[in-house]
Structures are given as structure tokens and as C-alpha cells.
Design a protein around this motif. Structure first.
Motif, PDB file in Angstrom:
ATOM      1  N   MET A   1       0.811  -1.365  -0.027  1.00  0.00           N
ATOM      2  CA  MET A   1       0.156  -0.165   0.050  1.00  0.00           C
ATOM      3  C   MET A   1       0.875   1.325  -0.085  1.00  0.00           C
ATOM      4  SD  MET A   1      -3.280   1.064   0.341  1.00  0.00           S
ATOM      5  CE  MET A   1      -3.988  -0.629   0.850  1.00  0.00           C
ATOM      6  N   VAL A   2       0.614   1.952  -0.759  1.00  0.00           N
ATOM      7  CA  VAL A   2       1.329   3.325  -0.898  1.00  0.00           C
ATOM      8  C   VAL A   2       0.335   4.467  -0.769  1.00  0.00           C
ATOM      9  CG1 VAL A   2       2.436   5.142  -2.476  1.00  0.00           C
ATOM     10  CG2 VAL A   2       2.682   2.613  -2.836  1.00  0.00           C
ATOM     11  N   TYR A   3       0.801   5.468   0.045  1.00  0.00           N
ATOM     12  CA  TYR A   3      -0.048   6.582   0.678  1.00  0.00           C
ATOM     13  C   TYR A   3       0.620   7.718  -0.079  1.00  0.00           C
ATOM     14  CZ  TYR A   3      -2.526   3.548   3.607  1.00  0.00           C
ATOM     15  OH  TYR A   3      -3.069   2.525   4.466  1.00  0.00           O
ATOM     16  N   ARG A   4      -0.025   8.631  -0.979  1.00  0.00           N
ATOM     17  CA  ARG A   4       0.513   9.631  -1.680  1.00  0.00           C
ATOM     18  C   ARG A   4      -0.436  10.883  -1.787  1.00  0.00           C
ATOM     19  NH1 ARG A   4      -2.065   9.840  -6.331  1.00  0.00           N
ATOM     20  NH2 ARG A   4      -2.776   8.043  -7.282  1.00  0.00           N
ATOM     21  N   LYS A   5       0.115  11.839  -2.254  1.00  0.00           N
ATOM     22  CA  LYS A   5      -0.700  13.290  -2.450  1.00  0.00           C
ATOM     23  C   LYS A   5      -1.349  13.064  -3.641  1.00  0.00           C
ATOM     24  CE  LYS A   5       0.613  17.200  -1.340  1.00  0.00           C
ATOM     25  NZ  LYS A   5       1.332  18.750  -1.381  1.00  0.00           N
ATOM     26  N   TYR A   6      -2.500  13.682  -3.716  1.00  0.00           N
ATOM     27  CA  TYR A   6      -3.468  13.390  -4.687  1.00  0.00           C
ATOM     28  C   TYR A   6      -2.833  14.490  -6.028  1.00  0.00           C
ATOM     29  CZ  TYR A   6      -7.374  15.442  -7.197  1.00  0.00           C
ATOM     30  OH  TYR A   6      -8.342  15.916  -8.376  1.00  0.00           O
ATOM     31  N   ARG A   7      -3.288  13.643  -7.115  1.00  0.00           N
ATOM     32  CA  ARG A   7      -3.118  14.162  -8.258  1.00  0.00           C
ATOM     33  C   ARG A   7      -4.495  14.592  -9.092  1.00  0.00           C
ATOM     34  NH1 ARG A   7       1.188   9.605  -8.647  1.00  0.00           N
ATOM     35  NH2 ARG A   7      -0.325   8.418  -9.317  1.00  0.00           N
ATOM     36  N   PRO A   8      -4.536  15.532  -9.906  1.00  0.00           N
ATOM     37  CA  PRO A   8      -5.790  15.648 -10.696  1.00  0.00           C
ATOM     38  C   PRO A   8      -5.994  14.436 -11.454  1.00  0.00           C
ATOM     39  CG  PRO A   8      -4.463  17.576 -10.610  1.00  0.00           C
ATOM     40  CD  PRO A   8      -3.652  16.773 -10.057  1.00  0.00           C
ATOM     41  N   SER A   9      -5.338  13.755 -11.915  1.00  0.00           N
ATOM     42  CA  SER A   9      -5.632  12.678 -12.732  1.00  0.00           C
ATOM     43  C   SER A   9      -6.486  11.482 -11.856  1.00  0.00           C
ATOM     44  CB  SER A   9      -4.319  11.842 -13.414  1.00  0.00           C
ATOM     45  OG  SER A   9      -3.493  11.454 -12.438  1.00  0.00           O
ATOM     46  N   ASP A  10      -6.367  11.772 -10.631  1.00  0.00           N
ATOM     47  CA  ASP A  10      -7.189  10.990  -9.562  1.00  0.00           C
ATOM     48  C   ASP A  10      -8.667  11.162  -9.733  1.00  0.00           C
ATOM     49  OD1 ASP A  10      -4.700   9.589  -8.989  1.00  0.00           O
ATOM     50  OD2 ASP A  10      -4.437  11.071  -7.168  1.00  0.00           O
TER      51      ASP A  10
ATOM     52  N   GLY B   1     -23.939  10.206  -8.641  1.00  0.00           N
ATOM     53  CA  GLY B   1     -23.138   9.673  -9.358  1.00  0.00           C
ATOM     54  C   GLY B   1     -22.822  10.748 -10.693  1.00  0.00           C
ATOM     55  N   GLN B   2     -23.278  12.064 -10.100  1.00  0.00           N
ATOM     56  CA  GLN B   2     -22.887  13.278 -11.174  1.00  0.00           C
ATOM     57  C   GLN B   2     -22.075  14.443 -10.517  1.00  0.00           C
ATOM     58  OE1 GLN B   2     -23.508  12.906 -14.427  1.00  0.00           O
ATOM     59  NE2 GLN B   2     -24.356  10.787 -14.002  1.00  0.00           N
ATOM     60  N   VAL B   3     -20.870  13.831  -9.886  1.00  0.00           N
ATOM     61  CA  VAL B   3     -20.105  15.013  -8.976  1.00  0.00           C
ATOM     62  C   VAL B   3     -19.568  15.942 -10.115  1.00  0.00           C
ATOM     63  CG1 VAL B   3     -19.702  13.386  -7.004  1.00  0.00           C
ATOM     64  CG2 VAL B   3     -17.996  13.925  -9.016  1.00  0.00           C
ATOM     65  N   ASP B   4     -19.405  17.203  -9.828  1.00  0.00           N
ATOM     66  CA  ASP B   4     -18.745  18.357 -10.564  1.00  0.00           C
ATOM     67  C   ASP B   4     -17.303  18.149 -10.422  1.00  0.00           C
ATOM     68  OD1 ASP B   4     -17.451  20.500 -11.534  1.00  0.00           O
ATOM     69  OD2 ASP B   4     -19.179  21.954 -10.555  1.00  0.00           O
ATOM     70  N   LEU B   5     -16.825  17.398 -11.295  1.00  0.00           N
ATOM     71  CA  LEU B   5     -15.241  17.078 -11.435  1.00  0.00           C
ATOM     72  C   LEU B   5     -14.345  18.350 -11.180  1.00  0.00           C
ATOM     73  CD1 LEU B   5     -15.109  14.096 -13.940  1.00  0.00           C
ATOM     74  CD2 LEU B   5     -15.060  14.166 -11.238  1.00  0.00           C
ATOM     75  N   VAL B   6     -14.858  19.279 -11.827  1.00  0.00           N
ATOM     76  CA  VAL B   6     -13.961  20.575 -11.811  1.00  0.00           C
ATOM     77  C   VAL B   6     -13.884  21.214 -10.373  1.00  0.00           C
ATOM     78  CG1 VAL B   6     -13.701  22.801 -12.708  1.00  0.00           C
ATOM     79  CG2 VAL B   6     -14.433  21.315 -14.407  1.00  0.00           C
ATOM     80  N   GLN B   7     -15.272  21.047  -9.652  1.00  0.00           N
ATOM     81  CA  GLN B   7     -15.012  21.649  -8.338  1.00  0.00           C
ATOM     82  C   GLN B   7     -14.429  20.459  -7.392  1.00  0.00           C
ATOM     83  OE1 GLN B   7     -16.038  24.497  -7.069  1.00  0.00           O
ATOM     84  NE2 GLN B   7     -15.630  23.815  -5.098  1.00  0.00           N
ATOM     85  N   TRP B   8     -14.487  19.268  -7.468  1.00  0.00           N
ATOM     86  CA  TRP B   8     -13.788  18.401  -6.767  1.00  0.00           C
ATOM     87  C   TRP B   8     -12.496  18.436  -6.909  1.00  0.00           C
ATOM     88  CZ3 TRP B   8     -15.168  13.176  -4.633  1.00  0.00           C
ATOM     89  CH2 TRP B   8     -16.385  13.060  -4.053  1.00  0.00           C
ATOM     90  N   ASN B   9     -11.930  18.605  -8.256  1.00  0.00           N
ATOM     91  CA  ASN B   9     -10.670  18.868  -8.631  1.00  0.00           C
ATOM     92  C   ASN B   9      -9.912  19.987  -7.757  1.00  0.00           C
ATOM     93  OD1 ASN B   9      -7.919  17.980  -9.709  1.00  0.00           O
ATOM     94  ND2 ASN B   9      -8.181  20.074 -10.870  1.00  0.00           N
ATOM     95  N   ARG B  10     -10.541  21.154  -7.941  1.00  0.00           N
ATOM     96  CA  ARG B  10     -10.250  22.485  -7.151  1.00  0.00           C
ATOM     97  C   ARG B  10     -10.122  22.158  -5.612  1.00  0.00           C
ATOM     98  NH1 ARG B  10     -14.616  25.453  -8.755  1.00  0.00           N
ATOM     99  NH2 ARG B  10     -13.292  25.914 -10.853  1.00  0.00           N
TER     100      ARG B  10
ATOM    101  N   LEU C   1     -10.077  19.319  -3.922  1.00  0.00           N
ATOM    102  CA  LEU C   1      -8.930  18.184  -3.556  1.00  0.00           C
ATOM    103  C   LEU C   1      -7.530  18.858  -3.747  1.00  0.00           C
ATOM    104  CD1 LEU C   1     -10.657  15.070  -5.186  1.00  0.00           C
ATOM    105  CD2 LEU C   1     -10.401  15.427  -2.431  1.00  0.00           C
ATOM    106  N   SER C   2      -7.298  19.908  -4.916  1.00  0.00           N
ATOM    107  CA  SER C   2      -5.968  20.292  -4.925  1.00  0.00           C
ATOM    108  C   SER C   2      -5.734  21.344  -4.065  1.00  0.00           C
ATOM    109  CB  SER C   2      -5.839  20.893  -6.291  1.00  0.00           C
ATOM    110  OG  SER C   2      -6.226  19.829  -7.259  1.00  0.00           O
ATOM    111  N   ASP C   3      -6.801  22.138  -3.628  1.00  0.00           N
ATOM    112  CA  ASP C   3      -6.634  23.209  -2.464  1.00  0.00           C
ATOM    113  C   ASP C   3      -6.291  22.718  -1.070  1.00  0.00           C
ATOM    114  OD1 ASP C   3      -6.776  25.015  -4.313  1.00  0.00           O
ATOM    115  OD2 ASP C   3      -8.855  25.568  -3.643  1.00  0.00           O
ATOM    116  N   HIS C   4      -7.030  21.596  -0.826  1.00  0.00           N
ATOM    117  CA  HIS C   4      -6.843  20.933   0.623  1.00  0.00           C
ATOM    118  C   HIS C   4      -5.613  19.966   0.478  1.00  0.00           C
ATOM    119  CE1 HIS C   4     -11.347  21.065   1.528  1.00  0.00           C
ATOM    120  NE2 HIS C   4     -10.604  22.301   1.577  1.00  0.00           N
ATOM    121  N   TYR C   5      -5.044  19.453   1.790  1.00  0.00           N
ATOM    122  CA  TYR C   5      -4.275  18.497   1.768  1.00  0.00           C
ATOM    123  C   TYR C   5      -4.808  17.098   1.523  1.00  0.00           C
ATOM    124  CZ  TYR C   5      -0.391  15.403   3.451  1.00  0.00           C
ATOM    125  OH  TYR C   5       0.254  14.146   3.406  1.00  0.00           O
ATOM    126  N   THR C   6      -4.562  16.544   0.324  1.00  0.00           N
ATOM    127  CA  THR C   6      -5.272  15.208   0.036  1.00  0.00           C
ATOM    128  C   THR C   6      -4.348  14.193  -0.086  1.00  0.00           C
ATOM    129  OG1 THR C   6      -7.080  16.749  -0.956  1.00  0.00           O
ATOM    130  CG2 THR C   6      -7.028  14.192  -1.721  1.00  0.00           C
TER     131      THR C   6
END
Length: 150
Positions: free
Chosen positions: A1-10, A41-50, A52-57
Motif C-alpha cells: 500500500m502506498v499513501y501519496r498526495k492527490y493528483r488531478p488525474s485521480d 453519480g454526477q459530481v462536478d469534477l472541476v469543483q472536486w478537483n479544485r 482536492l487540490s486546495d486541501h491536503y489530500t
């Protein structure tokens, strides 16, 4: 198991994990109508990415598959913590939460925990501040504002 920082491709894989987890793990505590309102099942991927990128993920990954994720804001607000439905009870949420809690210098951490997640957070020393009602798509859901002081 690897724990890593979030990437937008995730983001897309994380959104799918979120949907699957809510609709399976939380079905014992919420009605099908509530689950559909919570995870459409219809999340706003742009908002989620924003966010997730702004927070420590942090992402838990094994053999290229994402098994869990969590994110926390600098002010100590733990926003999301989800583990794949097939990998519950393996310590992934604990490992993610450990990393999230250590990542911020806040004097306390707060989260809105689902009925299902409340016992997990209580075991980690979080106290219930108050029950909370949230409305999603016209459907009311119960969760709990919880806080842990350091």
C-alpha cells in the motif's frame, strides 16, 4: 500500500470510489432515497478537483488502484474520508486519517461524520458537538459535527 498526495488525474476514479462506497457501506444507516441524494453519480469534477487540490489530500493506492482518499483544509476541517467498499476494516481509513491530522497545525479538527462513520471518529477521540441535518436534492440526511482537540 502506498499513501501519496492527490493528483488531478485521480479525480474521476475518486468520484467513482465515493459513489460506490456511499451506496454500499452506508446503506445500513440511510435509505435508498438518501443515498441517491448524497451520491448522485454526477459530481462536478472541476469543483472536486479544485477542493482536492486546495486541501491536503492523501490517496491510498495499491497496484495502481485507488483504495481510499481523504482531504483536510488548512484550518482543520476534515472534508472527506472514504475507503473502497471492498477494502473496509483493513486500517486504510486509520492510516489516511493519521496523515491528515498530522498535516495541519490546527488546534482542533472538525468534520461532519455520517451515521456510519461516527463510531470510527469516536474511537479516534472525536467528540460529537451536535447532530446535524443537511438537505441534498430535497432529501434530508443526518450527520454529526464532530471535533477533536490537540
Amino acid at each position: 500500500m502506498v499513501y501519496r498526495k492527490y493528483r488531478p488525474s485521480d479525480c474521476e476514479k475518486i468520484a467513482e470510489l465515493f459513489y460506490q462506497t456511499v451506496h454500499s457501506v452506508n446503506q445500513k444507516d440511510y435509505t435508498p432515497e438518501q443515498l441517491d441524494a448524497w451520491a448522485t453519480g454526477q459530481v462536478d469534477l472541476v469543483q472536486w478537483n479544485r477542493t482536492l487540490s486546495d486541501h491536503y489530500t492523501v490517496v491510498a493506492e495499491e497496484d495502481g488502484a485507488i483504495l481510499g482518499f481523504g482531504d483536510i483544509a488548512e484550518d482543520g476541517y476534515l472534508d472527506r474520508l472514504y475507503v473502497h467498499k471492498d477494502h473496509q476494516g483493513q486500517g486504510i481509513a486509520t492510516a489516511l486519517c493519521d496523515r491528515l491530522e498530522r498535516s495541519v497545525g490546527a488546534q482542533s479538527i472538525a468534520t461532519y461524520a455520517s451515521i456510519t462513520a461516527r463510531p470510527f471518529f469516536e474511537k479516534r477521540g472525536y467528540q460529537t458537538v451536535k447532530p446535524n441535518q443537511v438537505e441534498r436534492n430535497g432529501v434530508r440526511l443526518t450527520n454529526y459535527l464532530m471535533k477533536k482537540d490537540f
